[in-house]
Design a protein around this motif. Structure first.
Motif, mmCIF file in Angstrom:
data_model
loop_
_atom_site.group_PDB
_atom_site.id
_atom_site.type_symbol
_atom_site.label_atom_id
_atom_site.label_comp_id
_atom_site.label_asym_id
_atom_site.label_seq_id
_atom_site.Cartn_x
_atom_site.Cartn_y
_atom_site.Cartn_z
ATOM 1 N N ALA A 82 0.830 -1.202 0.000
ATOM 2 C CA ALA A 82 0.000 0.000 0.000
ATOM 3 C C ALA A 82 0.867 1.255 0.000
ATOM 4 N N LYS A 83 0.384 2.291 -0.683
ATOM 5 C CA LYS A 83 1.103 3.574 -0.716
ATOM 6 C C LYS A 83 0.164 4.669 -0.217
ATOM 7 N N LEU A 84 0.723 5.565 0.564
ATOM 8 C CA LEU A 84 -0.059 6.678 1.108
ATOM 9 C C LEU A 84 -0.692 7.479 -0.032
ATOM 10 N N GLY A 85 -1.980 7.729 0.069
ATOM 11 C CA GLY A 85 -2.681 8.523 -0.949
ATOM 12 C C GLY A 85 -3.224 7.681 -2.094
ATOM 13 N N LEU A 86 -2.939 6.374 -2.094
ATOM 14 C CA LEU A 86 -3.381 5.524 -3.202
ATOM 15 C C LEU A 86 -4.339 4.426 -2.728
ATOM 16 N N ALA A 87 -5.215 4.782 -1.789
ATOM 17 C CA ALA A 87 -6.126 3.764 -1.227
ATOM 18 C C ALA A 87 -6.997 3.129 -2.309
ATOM 19 N N ALA A 88 -7.475 3.945 -3.244
ATOM 20 C CA ALA A 88 -8.354 3.395 -4.289
ATOM 21 C C ALA A 88 -7.581 2.455 -5.204
ATOM 22 N N VAL A 89 -6.378 2.870 -5.596
ATOM 23 C CA VAL A 89 -5.580 2.042 -6.518
ATOM 24 C C VAL A 89 -5.203 0.725 -5.830
ATOM 25 N N THR A 90 -4.738 0.835 -4.586
ATOM 26 C CA THR A 90 -4.347 -0.363 -3.828
ATOM 27 C C THR A 90 -5.521 -1.339 -3.726
ATOM 28 N N SER A 91 -6.682 -0.816 -3.363
ATOM 29 C CA SER A 91 -7.850 -1.677 -3.153
ATOM 30 C C SER A 91 -8.325 -2.300 -4.462
ATOM 31 N N VAL A 92 -8.368 -1.481 -5.499
ATOM 32 C CA VAL A 92 -8.896 -1.979 -6.775
ATOM 33 C C VAL A 92 -7.927 -2.995 -7.398
ATOM 34 N N PHE A 93 -6.627 -2.723 -7.342
ATOM 35 C CA PHE A 93 -5.658 -3.684 -7.885
ATOM 36 C C PHE A 93 -5.765 -5.021 -7.128
ATOM 37 N N SER A 94 -5.901 -4.929 -5.801
ATOM 38 C CA SER A 94 -6.033 -6.175 -5.013
ATOM 39 C C SER A 94 -7.291 -6.924 -5.429
ATOM 40 N N ALA A 95 -8.358 -6.178 -5.677
ATOM 41 C CA ALA A 95 -9.613 -6.815 -6.101
ATOM 42 C C ALA A 95 -9.450 -7.492 -7.463
ATOM 43 N N VAL A 96 -8.722 -6.863 -8.363
ATOM 44 C CA VAL A 96 -8.505 -7.466 -9.692
ATOM 45 C C VAL A 96 -7.699 -8.764 -9.537
ATOM 46 N N GLU A 97 -6.708 -8.755 -8.651
ATOM 47 C CA GLU A 97 -5.912 -9.982 -8.452
ATOM 48 C C GLU A 97 -6.770 -11.092 -7.837
ATOM 49 N N ALA A 98 -7.686 -10.715 -6.934
ATOM 50 C CA ALA A 98 -8.592 -11.708 -6.347
ATOM 51 C C ALA A 98 -9.544 -12.256 -7.416
ATOM 52 N N LEU A 99 -10.007 -11.378 -8.286
ATOM 53 C CA LEU A 99 -10.868 -11.813 -9.398
ATOM 54 C C LEU A 99 -10.118 -12.819 -10.278
ATOM 55 N N SER A 100 -8.869 -12.518 -10.542
ATOM 56 C CA SER A 100 -8.058 -13.392 -11.393
ATOM 57 C C SER A 100 -7.976 -14.803 -10.803
ATOM 58 N N ARG A 101 -7.744 -14.890 -9.494
ATOM 59 C CA ARG A 101 -7.682 -16.220 -8.843
ATOM 60 C C ARG A 101 -9.046 -16.910 -8.905
#
Ligand code: NAP
Length: 257
Positions: free
Chosen positions: A153-172
Motif C-alpha cells: 500500500a502507498k499513502l494517498g493511493l487507497a483506491a488504486v491499492t484496493s482496486v488492484f487487489s480486487a482485480v488480483e482476487a478476481l483473477s484467482r
C-alpha cells in the motif's frame, strides 16, 4: 533418446508461438497493451486492439497491422457488443482501466474517485472476462494487469491499492470459475508509457532517476518487457491463478512517496 523421453518431449514441450491464434488486447493501442499486442503479433497471432478511441492510419500508422475495436470499460453494454462482434478467439489481455490521477483520496467528500476507479478498472476487467468467456478457446487464457500497490500500500493511493487487489482476487477466482481457461495477472513496476503524462515532465524525470538508481534492475521498464511476460503466460500450459511481477524488483525497495 529413449521412448519415455521422446514421449515427454511430445506431450510436455510448450511452444512460444501463437501461430494460428487470435489475441484481443484491451488497452492495446498504447503503452503496456501495445507492448503485449506487438509481442503476440511477433509470435504469429492475429491481434485485435480495443479501447475507447479508434485511430486512423494517418494518426497511428503503427496500428495498421492490428484490427481495431471500440469499447468503453465503464459501459458494460459496449463491452458485450464488442466481444460478440469479435467472436471466437484464444487469448484475452486486459491492461486498460483506471485513468491515471483519477483515483481521488480516501477522504473525498463524494467518494467519486474510488467509484470511478472501481467502475473502470475492476468492473471493466470483470466485464471483459464475463463477455469474452463464451468466445474463448478451452485452452485459452485471460491476463489482467495491476501494479505494485496491490502488494504494498502507498499513502494517498487507497483506491488504486484496493482496486488492484480486487482485480488480483478476481483473477484467482476466475482461474477456478473458467477452468481449463487459464487466468493470471501481471503486476508491472514502473513502465515508461503515456500513463505517467498526468505528471509534469520534471516530475517524470525525477521518477525515472529514482527508478534507475533504486530498482534492482537499474533501468526503466518498457512495454516490450511486459509483452514478453504476457506471451509466456499465454503459452505456458501449466500456469494459472498466479500473479507474475514484471517490476525490476520494485517491491524490494522504497522509491515512491
Ligand atoms: N505504466 C506504468 O508504469 C504502470 C505500472 C503499474 C501498473 N500500470 C497499470 O497498467 C495499466 C495500463 O497502463 P499503461 O501504462 O499501458 O497506460 P496507457 O498507455 O495510458 O494505456 C491505457 C490504455 O487504456 C485505454 N483505456 C483507458 N480507459 C479506458 C476505458 N474506460 N475503456 C477502454 N479503454 C480504456 C486507453 O485507450 P483510450 O484512451 O483509447 O480508451 C489506453 O490505450 C493501467 O491500469 C496502469 O494502472 C502501469
Amino acid at each position: 533418446m529413449n521412448n519415455a523421453s521422446n514421449q515427454y518431449k511430445a506431450e510436455r514441450s510448450p511452444t512460444h508461438d501463437l501461430i494460428g491464434q487470435r489475441v484481443v488486447v484491451v488497452g492495446g493501442k498504447t503503452g503496456i497493451g501495445l507492448g503485449v499486442a506487438r509481442a503476440a503479433q511477433a509470435a504469429g497471432a492475429t491481434v485485435a486492439v480495443a479501447s475507447r478511441r479508434n485511430l486512423s492510419a494517418k494518426e497511428r500508422p503503427d496500428l495498421a497491422s492490428f484490427e481495431q475495436v471500440s469499447l468503453d470499460l465503464s459501459d458494460e453494454a459496449s463491452v458485450r457488443v464488442a466481444f460478440d462482434a469479435i467472436g471466437s478467439f484464444d487469448h484475452l489481455h486486459v491492461t486498460a482501466g483506471g485513468e491515471a490521477g483519477s483515483w481521488g483520496t480516501f477522504m473525498d467528500e463524494d467518494m467519486r474517485g474510488v467509484r470511478n476507479y472501481m467502475e473502470s478498472k475492476f468492473l471493466g476487467s470483470w466485464a471483459c472476462a464475463r463477455h469474452a468467456a463464451p468466445h474463448l478457446a478451452k485452452d485459452g487464457t485471460i491476463t489482467f494487469v495491476t501494479g505494485g500497490t496491490a502488494a504494498r500500500a502507498k499513502l494517498g493511493l487507497a483506491a488504486v491499492t484496493s482496486v488492484f487487489s480486487a482485480v488480483e482476487a478476481l483473477s484467482r477466482s476466475l482461474a477456478l470459475e473458467l477452468a481449463p481457461v487459464r487466468v493470471n495477472t501481471i503486476r508491472p513496476g514502473f513502465v515508461e508509457t503515456e500513463w505517467w503524462n498526468f505528471l509534469s515532465e520534471a516530475q517524470r524525470d525525477e521518477l525515472r532517476a529514482k527508478v534507475r538508481a533504486k530498482f534492482p534492475a537499474r533501468h526503466l521498464g518498457t512495454p516490450a518487457d511486459v509483452g514478453h511476460a504476457a506471451l509466456f503466460l499465454m503459452t505456458n500450459p501449466y500456469i494459472t491463478g498466479t500473479v507474475l511481477e514484471v517490476s525490476g524488483g520494485e517491491l524490494l525497495v522504497d522509491w515512491l512517496f
